[in-house]
Enzyme design. Sequence first.
Site, PDB file in Angstrom:
ATOM      1  N   GLY A  77       0.913  -1.120  -0.020  1.00 10.81           N
ATOM      2  CA  GLY A  77       0.035   0.015  -0.169  1.00 10.81           C
ATOM      3  C   GLY A  77       0.747   1.240   0.017  1.00 10.81           C
ATOM      4  N   ARG A  78       0.440   2.222   0.386  1.00 11.00           N
ATOM      5  CA  ARG A  78       1.088   3.796   0.353  1.00 11.00           C
ATOM      6  C   ARG A  78       2.420   3.571   1.115  1.00 11.00           C
ATOM      7  NH1 ARG A  78      -4.660   5.521   1.903  1.00 11.00           N
ATOM      8  NH2 ARG A  78      -4.409   4.294   3.488  1.00 11.00           N
ATOM      9  N   THR A 100       7.104  -2.602  10.826  1.00  6.62           N
ATOM     10  CA  THR A 100       6.564  -1.383  11.499  1.00  6.62           C
ATOM     11  C   THR A 100       5.426  -0.912  11.212  1.00  6.62           C
ATOM     12  OG1 THR A 100       6.592  -0.675   9.056  1.00  6.62           O
ATOM     13  CG2 THR A 100       8.765  -0.159  10.422  1.00  6.62           C
ATOM     14  N   ARG A 116       2.320  -3.319  13.151  1.00  4.14           N
ATOM     15  CA  ARG A 116       1.700  -3.539  14.524  1.00  4.14           C
ATOM     16  C   ARG A 116       2.446  -5.042  15.072  1.00  4.14           C
ATOM     17  NH1 ARG A 116       0.072   0.615  14.126  1.00  4.14           N
ATOM     18  NH2 ARG A 116      -1.889   1.674  14.616  1.00  4.14           N
ATOM     19  N   GLU A 139       3.827  -3.042  24.053  1.00  9.41           N
ATOM     20  CA  GLU A 139       4.655  -1.976  23.837  1.00  9.41           C
ATOM     21  C   GLU A 139       4.681  -0.971  25.373  1.00  9.41           C
ATOM     22  OE1 GLU A 139       3.744   0.379  20.392  1.00  9.41           O
ATOM     23  OE2 GLU A 139       4.412  -1.023  19.006  1.00  9.41           O
ATOM     24  N   HIS A 144       8.526   2.386  18.321  1.00 11.89           N
ATOM     25  CA  HIS A 144       7.520   3.048  17.615  1.00 11.89           C
ATOM     26  C   HIS A 144       7.513   4.344  17.212  1.00 11.89           C
ATOM     27  CE1 HIS A 144       2.695   2.064  17.020  1.00 11.89           C
ATOM     28  NE2 HIS A 144       3.173   2.990  16.042  1.00 11.89           N
ATOM     29  N   ILE A 145       8.438   4.796  16.467  1.00  8.66           N
ATOM     30  CA  ILE A 145       8.921   5.934  16.032  1.00  8.66           C
ATOM     31  C   ILE A 145       8.210   6.158  14.492  1.00  8.66           C
ATOM     32  CG2 ILE A 145      10.597   6.338  17.507  1.00  8.66           C
ATOM     33  CD1 ILE A 145      12.821   6.001  15.120  1.00  8.66           C
ATOM     34  N   GLY A 146       7.621   5.051  13.955  1.00  6.18           N
ATOM     35  CA  GLY A 146       7.394   5.444  12.364  1.00  6.18           C
ATOM     36  C   GLY A 146       7.239   6.794  11.768  1.00  6.18           C
TER      37      GLY A 146
HETATM   38  C1  8YV Z   1       1.279   6.632  14.858  1.00 10.46           C
HETATM   39  C2  8YV Z   1       0.697   4.443  14.076  1.00 10.46           C
HETATM   40  O1  8YV Z   1       2.005   7.748  14.450  1.00 10.46           O
HETATM   41  O2  8YV Z   1      -0.068   5.326  12.316  1.00 10.46           O
HETATM   42  C3  8YV Z   1      -0.276   4.584  12.950  1.00 10.46           C
HETATM   43  O3  8YV Z   1      -1.117   3.614  12.975  1.00 10.46           O
HETATM   44  O4  8YV Z   1       1.068   3.373  14.496  1.00 10.46           O
HETATM   45  C4  8YV Z   1       1.782   5.562  14.151  1.00 10.46           C
HETATM   46  O5  8YV Z   1       2.512   5.788  12.928  1.00 10.46           O
HETATM   47  C5  8YV Z   1       1.344   6.351  16.401  1.00 10.46           C
HETATM   48  O6  8YV Z   1       0.339   5.426  16.606  1.00 10.46           O
HETATM   49  C6  8YV Z   1       0.917   7.710  16.965  1.00 10.46           C
HETATM   50  O7  8YV Z   1      -0.362   8.105  16.935  1.00 10.46           O
END
Ligand code: 8YV
Length: 325
Positions: free
Chosen positions: A155-156, A236, A238, A267, A286-288
Amino acid sequence: MKKVFITKDIPARGIEVLEEAGLKVIVHPEDTTLSEAELIDACQDVDLLLNVGQLPMQKSFLEACSHLKGIALASVGYDHIDLETATALGIPVSNTPDVLSGATADVAFLLMLAVSRKAFYRSREVVNDQWKGFGFTQELGVELNGKTLGILGLGRIGVELAKKAKGAYNMDIIYHNRNRNTEAEEVLDAKYVDFDELLAQSDVLSVHTNLSDETRHKFNKDVFEKMKSSAIFINTARGAIHHEGDLTDALRSGQIWGAGLDVTDPEPMSADSPLLQMSNVCVLPHIGSATIETRTAMAEMAATNLLAALHGEPMPQIVNSDIYK
Ligand code: 8YV
């Protein structure tokens, strides 16, 4: 005066959008995770909710807060809300897709590179005064150039990762999806394969699917056994998509070569997890989407969606669109 409750601090721009529209903004004052009872209590006297992170919103919460005119998620994932109940109660829910795709793909790319060179482990050796000098065969890594990147969920975010991998290392791109992504096949020369082929052919396998009953613990003992012993697993999306114990066993036994995780289950990860001691594993908190640009854009998007809901207009990034039927 209409009120909105925000579960954690967000970049100022998000609050400005709401205050400029005349709303009273109440932000949870501590960087702590609210219990359901605390969240219910905080929402009793507000009209809108902005949920930052993965704070669960299940049937019991939604029924106790059925007065809410809208819920905006500052995330692209929405596995933490009971959408069916929200829809039944007439509560529109929005998320923040697209704006975080590049930043999250950067972290997947970062993990792929860091794991391949054992970078975080080697850095810890220096920081902890454990590196006693150069060794020609010390903790050798692997190279990515010309290798195969397998993506589950093109996906994106997956497309952004594939672009980086192809551009930087001329990696071959294979993917498995519920549906074909013919545009990506053309632009990236990506090849659609079935799930078992994805497992067998990937030198790096990166997960970019949502968490559902179908994907929970999808990456388990049986799956890791089908992957290359030289493979690197990246998640990255879940944490619950991989089974942490099976991943640990697969790494210990050499079934796969390395792993890079920006998400874990639970987490934070337990500090005594053996994964944290492995040279070929990198774990991030969880710094995506955690950049100034992206988090600001997410906050502004969430705020804009709440204003739409307040004015009885469709939320631009509506997740439960059935609510408008
Ligand atoms: C969020 C994430 O930034 O977007 C999602 O689903 O897991 C992260 O990229 C994080 O959950 C903060 O809201």
